[in-house]
Design an enzyme around this catalytic site. Structure first.
Site, PDB file in Angstrom:
ATOM      1  N   PRO A 109      92.776  93.991  41.346  1.00 35.82           N
ATOM      2  CA  PRO A 109      91.841  93.458  40.347  1.00 35.82           C
ATOM      3  C   PRO A 109      90.867  92.431  40.928  1.00 35.82           C
ATOM      4  O   PRO A 109      89.721  92.344  40.492  1.00 35.82           O
ATOM      5  CB  PRO A 109      92.760  92.792  39.317  1.00 35.82           C
ATOM      6  CG  PRO A 109      94.101  93.373  39.531  1.00 35.82           C
ATOM      7  CD  PRO A 109      94.181  93.821  40.959  1.00 35.82           C
ATOM      8  N   GLN A 155      83.622  93.449  43.286  1.00 37.58           N
ATOM      9  CA  GLN A 155      82.679  94.559  43.432  1.00 37.58           C
ATOM     10  C   GLN A 155      81.808  94.702  42.187  1.00 37.58           C
ATOM     11  O   GLN A 155      80.600  94.900  42.275  1.00 37.58           O
ATOM     12  CB  GLN A 155      83.444  95.873  43.649  1.00 37.58           C
ATOM     13  CG  GLN A 155      83.914  96.059  45.070  1.00 37.58           C
ATOM     14  CD  GLN A 155      82.758  96.409  45.981  1.00 37.58           C
ATOM     15  OE1 GLN A 155      82.299  97.537  46.022  1.00 37.58           O
ATOM     16  NE2 GLN A 155      82.255  95.436  46.685  1.00 37.58           N
ATOM     17  N   GLU A 204      79.601 101.250  42.788  1.00 35.71           N
ATOM     18  CA  GLU A 204      78.224 101.437  42.329  1.00 35.71           C
ATOM     19  C   GLU A 204      78.061 101.477  40.819  1.00 35.71           C
ATOM     20  O   GLU A 204      76.987 101.170  40.303  1.00 35.71           O
ATOM     21  CB  GLU A 204      77.651 102.716  42.943  1.00 35.71           C
ATOM     22  CG  GLU A 204      77.446 102.579  44.436  1.00 35.71           C
ATOM     23  CD  GLU A 204      77.175 103.911  45.099  1.00 35.71           C
ATOM     24  OE1 GLU A 204      76.023 104.167  45.453  1.00 35.71           O
ATOM     25  OE2 GLU A 204      78.115 104.701  45.265  1.00 35.71           O
TER      26      GLU A 204
HETATM   27 MO1  MOS Z   1      75.830 104.062  49.097  1.00 40.94          MO
HETATM   28  S1  MOS Z   1      73.880 104.059  48.491  1.00 40.94           S
HETATM   29  O1  MOS Z   1      76.368 105.506  48.469  1.00 40.94           O
HETATM   30  O2  MOS Z   1      75.913 103.981  50.751  1.00 40.94           O
END
Ligand code: MOS
Length: 704
Positions: free
Chosen positions: A590, A596, A663
């Site tokens: 966590p 991140q 991401e």
């Molecule tokens: Mo990341 S833009 O998938 O390295």
């Protein structure tokens, strides 16, 4: 000049280096446009010479003294240049998607929103500069370079140098930021290797921040047109998404995110097209959430506008268009906890306090707005090998050729091994970032934790099986005759029987005082069973997930909330609160997961309000190519940032239930902020970064 050892130019490099192949042409290169091959300069900022000297200062002074002359041609600098030509895009994603009948869908709609959106060029700007150090020992080359793919650099460089890959070793134990800019091999490394060969000494090159703007790839600008139709009760009937991205004319990279945005909501009539326009700049490439950041902006802003027009709460509008399967293909999502994320986020944010009328909430001179957007990112995996060694003194070593790019993989590896073998985290030594270690995929596309830990857990399972058997087969041992599959591992003991009064044997004794090595290879669902692991061992960036699988949809989700305050007089936009609730399968750690996600949200905030690379239309050069003028947030720009982890193991994706989260946290911040700005002011933002003048013009137009 004093100290100068070598000057490399096209006159003495030429064919000594091969350009390599572009990664979208089955190569390893970020770009196969090779500098120093001939006298042609392809774009402003291309490498034209490299000086090697005794010191960095001497090399820099000599480089500045070089007399470089060239004939200039007028470039096509931007996507908006009327002379710019379309080129056929190349992408990992599909660039055309059609389902149902959009004409019919638009006929069924009671309300239609149709708008142009634009997103800017951006540069990854990792804090660690682009660098490479190369040293030869006879025929063997060692390279120290920050990279997201040590084996990709190894194999790609071997090709460029015309040597066997086994003669190249790449070391990258820690990476000072990358965000996609270090995913493939750049053109500088081979030049440094050649220089080291010619001077017979190790050579180190560190590009300046400004040089970094053209040495690697960047996120290209987009122009998008999105039309959404819905019935009065808030069911989507049509989605038309036509987009254009700037690209290099010979290497027409496209991020192509509309394929993903077409799968987010239950809309049956879809048409999406991605086109690319050639500009005379270097080849663009990946930057954190390459496809989703620009494309979700259009979708999530349009969703907000449509909800507003229909008089439906933006969250409720999403709920009404929730789906368990991709509407275009009918394929099911492995899991889709979006509603749980929306609930958790709305609760923490206090969404119910929102007065839905635009410009209705105020605090003195500050107009207050609450905005929402959905976050969404393919859950990717690649093949991986792993080796785990249990040493006789009760310590373990885990070896994987992955990369610490800030994802916390080092800790996640130690936790996983410690947990499986009943050791303490401190007992586990983690070895990563070396092309000689067991192969691991490129650390990109948020695949690393899922890919690498799956292989490591398998290797541990092998060790556990052998240790369990040894423990129960040891005739004089305390576990003699017990069921091997009921054996547990904790606190350095192999344990069986009643949990309150267990029978135990030290893990070191079960191992008979010998080191034990567990090896495993994992090839995820949807990748070719034999070829997958072979390709990853050759550094080929083979990862799959999202909508690339034949039988299912595999995504991570999130619900992003933003509070903005817009100053009536200055147009300044502040973001005191960003709260996101994310579901990315099982959370391994966590602490690093939160780090991140909050880092991602700040990355998204940076995009929403600040980041934009400006191109000089006369030269096609980047104007603001340093961190003084390429704006990113400082601590004072960042308010309360909170990531809520909606833990929901997805056992279809892998046995550990892990999906990526590096991401997904970026993807929805720009639309959440833009929607909050609308709520605060009544102004629809159709581009980011959102600037003061856009707000002031909008306020003036509305008479506020
Ligand atoms: Mo990341 S833009 O998938 O390295």
């Amino acid at each position: 000049m004093p100290g100068v050892l070598l000057v490399l130019t096209h006159e003495n490099v030429g064919n000594a280096l091969r350009p390599g192949k572009w990664f979208l042409n089955n190569g390893y290169m970020q770009s196969a446009i090779a500098p120093l091959r001939d006298a042609r300069i392809h774009f402003a900022g291309q490498i034209v010479a490299m000086v090697v000297a005794e010191t960095g200062e001497a090399a820099q002074a000599a480089a500045e003294a070089l007399d470089i002359r060239y004939d200039a041609k007028a470039p096509i600098a931007t996507i908006d240049d009327p002379r710019a030509k379309m080129v056929k895009p190349k992408s990992f994603n599909v660039t055309e998607l059609k389902a149902g009948d959009v004409e019919e869908g638009l006929d069924q709609a009671d309300m239609v929103v149709s708008r142009d959106y634009r997103t800017p060029a951006q540069h990854n700007n990792p804090i660690e500069l682009f660098q490479s150090t190369c040293a030869w020992d006879g025929d063997d080359l060692t390279v120290w370079e920050s990279t997201q793919n040590v084996r990709g650099v190894q194999y790609g460089l071997a090709k460029q140098l015309g040597i066997r890959p086994k003669h190249v070793r790449v070391l990258s134990p820690a990476v000072g930021g990358a965000f996609g800019s270090r995913g493939e091999l750049g053109q500088m490394t081979a030049i440094v290797a050649l220089a080291a060969k010619r001077v017979g000494r190790p050579v180190k090159a560190v590009a300046t921040r400004r040089q970094g703007y053209t040495l690697r790839t960047y996120r290209a600008e987009t122009r998008q047109h999105l039309t959404l139709g819905a019935t009065r009760d808030g069911r989507l009937t049509a989605l038309v998404h036509d987009s254009e991205e700037a690209t290099n004319p010979t290497e027409p990279f496209a991020a192509a995110g509309s394929e993903g945005t077409c799968r987010l909501y239950a809309c049956l009539n879809i048409s999406a097209t991605v086109r690319t326009t050639g500009v005379d700049r270097q080849t663009p490439g990946f930057m954190r959430a390459p496809a989703e950041l620009p494309y979700l902006f259009a979708l999530e802003c349009a969703m907000d506008e449509l909800a507003c027009e229909l008089g439906i709460d933006p969250l409720e509008f999403r709920r009404r268009n929730e789906t368990g399967a991709d509407p275009a293909s009918g394929l099911p999502f492995t899991s889709r906890p979006l509603l749980a994320c929306m609930e958790a986020g709305a609760e923490a944010f206090g969404w119910r306090d929102r007065d839905p009328r635009p410009a209705s909430m105020r605090d003195g001179d500050w107009l207050v707005g609450y905005g929402y957007a959905t976050a969404f990112k393919p859950a990717m995996m690649g093949p991986a090998d792993a080796r785990v060694t249990l040493h006789p003194e009760g310590r373990a070593t885990v070896e994987v050729g992955t990369h610490e790019i800030g994802n916390g993989i080092t800790t996640a590896l130690a936790i996983t091994v410690a947990d499986r073998l009943g050791l303490a985290v401190d007992d586990v030594e983690v070895r990563i970032g070396d092309s000689r270690l067991p192969a691991s995929p490129v650390s990109a596309g948020s695949n690393t934790t899922a890919s690498v830990l799956t292989a490591v857990a398998k290797a541990c399972e092998g060790l556990r099986g052998r240790l369990s058997k040894a423990a129960v087969c040891d005739k004089r041992g305390p576990l003699a005759g017990k069921q091997p599959d009921l054996v547990r591992f904790r606190e350095h003991q192999v344990e069986a029987g009643d949990a309150a009064e267990p029978l135990t044997i030290a893990i070191t004794r079960a191992g008979r005082g010998q080191p034990m090595v567990g090896r495993a290879s994992n090839n995820p669902h949807g990748l070719p069973p034999i070829l997958g692991p072979i390709l990853v061992r050759r550094g080929v960036p083979i990862i799959k997930g999202g909508s690339m699988l034949k039988d299912r949809m595999q995504f991570s989700f999130g619900a992003q909330f933003a509070e903005v305050r817009v100053n009536r007089h200055t147009g300044e936009v502040r973001v005191p609160r960003l709260i996101g609730a994310f579901s990315a399968g099982r959370i391994v750690n966590p602490l690093t997961a939160r780090s991140q996600l909050t880092g991602s949200m700040i990355f998204g905030l940076s995009a929403a309000l600040m980041e934009e690379t400006i191109v000089d239309p006369r030269t096609a050069a980047y104007v603001n190519n340093d961190l003084a003028e390429y704006q990113i947030p400082v601590a004072a720009d960042v308010g309360h940032v909170e990531a809520i982890l909606v833990d929901e193991p997805d056992l279809q994706v892998n046995p550990l239930g892990i999906k990526g989260l590096g991401e997904v946290g970026v993807t929805a911040v720009p639309p959440a902020v833009a929607n909050a700005v609308h709520h605060a002011t009544g102004i629809r933002m159709t581009r980011f970064p959102i600037r003061l003048e856009m707000v002031l013009d909008g306020l003036a137009a509305l008479g506020r």
